[in-house]
Design a protein around this motif. Structure first.
Motif, PDB file in Angstrom:
ATOM      1  N   TRP A 168       0.835  -1.209   0.000  1.00  0.00           N
ATOM      2  CA  TRP A 168       0.000   0.000   0.000  1.00  0.00           C
ATOM      3  C   TRP A 168       0.868   1.257   0.000  1.00  0.00           C
ATOM      4  O   TRP A 168       1.845   1.363   0.749  1.00  0.00           O
ATOM      5  N   ASP A 169       0.498   2.218  -0.858  1.00  0.00           N
ATOM      6  CA  ASP A 169       1.220   3.489  -0.964  1.00  0.00           C
ATOM      7  C   ASP A 169       0.180   4.602  -0.960  1.00  0.00           C
ATOM      8  O   ASP A 169      -0.548   4.785  -1.941  1.00  0.00           O
ATOM      9  N   ASP A 170       0.081   5.346   0.153  1.00  0.00           N
ATOM     10  CA  ASP A 170      -0.950   6.377   0.299  1.00  0.00           C
ATOM     11  C   ASP A 170      -0.931   7.388  -0.842  1.00  0.00           C
ATOM     12  O   ASP A 170      -1.983   7.701  -1.422  1.00  0.00           O
ATOM     13  N   ASP A 171       0.249   7.928  -1.154  1.00  0.00           N
ATOM     14  CA  ASP A 171       0.350   8.985  -2.167  1.00  0.00           C
ATOM     15  C   ASP A 171      -0.043   8.472  -3.547  1.00  0.00           C
ATOM     16  O   ASP A 171      -0.782   9.137  -4.288  1.00  0.00           O
ATOM     17  N   LEU A 172       0.451   7.295  -3.892  1.00  0.00           N
ATOM     18  CA  LEU A 172       0.158   6.745  -5.218  1.00  0.00           C
ATOM     19  C   LEU A 172      -1.340   6.452  -5.357  1.00  0.00           C
ATOM     20  O   LEU A 172      -1.955   6.791  -6.380  1.00  0.00           O
ATOM     21  N   ILE A 173      -1.925   5.839  -4.349  1.00  0.00           N
ATOM     22  CA  ILE A 173      -3.343   5.478  -4.424  1.00  0.00           C
ATOM     23  C   ILE A 173      -4.222   6.729  -4.438  1.00  0.00           C
ATOM     24  O   ILE A 173      -5.210   6.804  -5.169  1.00  0.00           O
ATOM     25  N   GLU A 174      -3.847   7.736  -3.662  1.00  0.00           N
ATOM     26  CA  GLU A 174      -4.609   8.982  -3.668  1.00  0.00           C
ATOM     27  C   GLU A 174      -4.569   9.632  -5.049  1.00  0.00           C
ATOM     28  O   GLU A 174      -5.586  10.126  -5.543  1.00  0.00           O
ATOM     29  N   ARG A 175      -3.409   9.624  -5.674  1.00  0.00           N
ATOM     30  CA  ARG A 175      -3.269  10.209  -7.013  1.00  0.00           C
ATOM     31  C   ARG A 175      -4.051   9.391  -8.042  1.00  0.00           C
ATOM     32  O   ARG A 175      -4.707   9.950  -8.930  1.00  0.00           O
ATOM     33  N   LEU A 176      -4.000   8.072  -7.928  1.00  0.00           N
ATOM     34  CA  LEU A 176      -4.726   7.201  -8.847  1.00  0.00           C
ATOM     35  C   LEU A 176      -6.233   7.450  -8.755  1.00  0.00           C
ATOM     36  O   LEU A 176      -6.919   7.571  -9.781  1.00  0.00           O
TER      37      LEU A 176
END
Length: 309
Positions: A168-176
């Motif tokens: 899990w990667d907060d920044d990547l998932i938020e951007r996606l």
């Protein structure tokens, strides 16, 4: 929170129609602009067209048929047991995001994506790499299901089995999520085609949408003069580079003369004899016009040309 929709008894056509109700994992890379075989424009057409297109290529069949085998190899390699999930998942917070996952990992907050790859694409998996559109697919599944880990396993046909672990990667998932939300709310919902990205996939979609020109129709060209001047500049660069390429090839040919192969520590060059047979369609048309008419196939397309005013 995630909503689960049972796929028990759902036909393939119904499943394909259900996929139109949201953005799936295989759409994520295209929408983000990192899928070399698709584009946001193609994903838009897939979501908004009425027709349901059955995918039945050899690559699709191989991937489907070998899914169980890839999952089995993953279990053998890791000791982790996996199970099928007979559900389609939909994010409650972001209902435009759906997921149809290959496997869930038993006893772990994780899922598994199974892939098959041609030996020609082995380099894309070398040194721990994963094709970028597959990475986005796995993170999309994490965003929908809430699972903190997603494995991806691949059999590279005739070469090897490999797997990777994504966390899990907060920044990547938020951007996606932000990119997918923009695509859904500003393109799919209002029916506005996304901008092109220069890919072959966009060419195909434009041909599908605007296959036939209306005779003698014309519009004023507004706002494109600078871009078309840039296009002319690019074409000039391409011509110069192609001439340089040809000159290098001609120099090598002159060096090789009548030899078929040449090699160095860095390169291997071949200049082989090739025999090919082509039909003389002009002669057939002149001497056997009825035969030509019977077997001639008319194709329809549009030719794009730019000329200075």
């Amino acid at each position: 929170m995630v909503e689960k929709m049972s796929l028990s008894g759902v036909s393939n056509a119904e499943w394909l129609r259900l996929r139109k109700s949201g953005i799936g994992g295989s759409d994520a890379g295209a929408i983000c602009g990192v899928n070399p075989y698709s584009s946001a424009m193609k994903a838009f057409r897939d979501k908004t067209r009425e027709e349901v297109e059955e995918q039945d290529s050899e690559a699709v069949r191989i991937g489907h048929d070998l899914e169980d085998y890839v999952a089995q190899r993953f279990t053998e390699a890791t000791g982790l047991k996996v199970r099928k999930s007979n559900f389609m998942y939909r994010s409650v917070e972001h209902p435009f995001m759906i997921a149809d996952v290959d496997r869930l990992v038993v006893g772990e907050d994780a899922g598994l994506e199974c892939k098959t790859a041609s030996a020609y694409n082995a380099d894309k998996w070398a040194d721990g790499n994963i094709p970028l559109h597959y990475i986005m697919q796995c993170y999309h599944y994490m965003a929908v299901t809430g699972k903190r880990v997603w494995y991806i396993a691949a059999v590279i046909l005739g070469r090897e089995f490999t797997y990777r672990k994504l966390e899990w990667d907060d920044d990547l998932i938020e951007r996606l999520i932000s990119i997918e939300e923009d695509f859904w709310n500003h393109h799919v919902v209002p029916g506005i085609i996304p901008p092109p990205d220069g890919s072959r996939a966009c060419d195909e979609v434009l041909e599908q949408y605007f296959h036939t020109a209306r005779k003698a129709s014309a519009i004023e060209l507004v706002g494109f003069d600078e871009k078309l001047r840039r296009r002319e500049e690019i074409l000039g660069f391409i011509t110069e580079l192609q001439e340089e390429q040809k000159q290098i090839e001609q120099e090598v040919k002159l060096f090789m003369q009548d030899n078929e192969l040449a090699s160095s520590n860095a390169f291997r060059v071949s200049w082989k004899n090739i025999d090919s047979t082509k039909l003389d369609t002009k002669r057939i048309k002149e001497e056997c016009p009825e035969l030509y008419a019977d077997y001639g196939k008319v194709s329809h397309s549009r030719r794009f040309e730019v000329k200075a005013a």
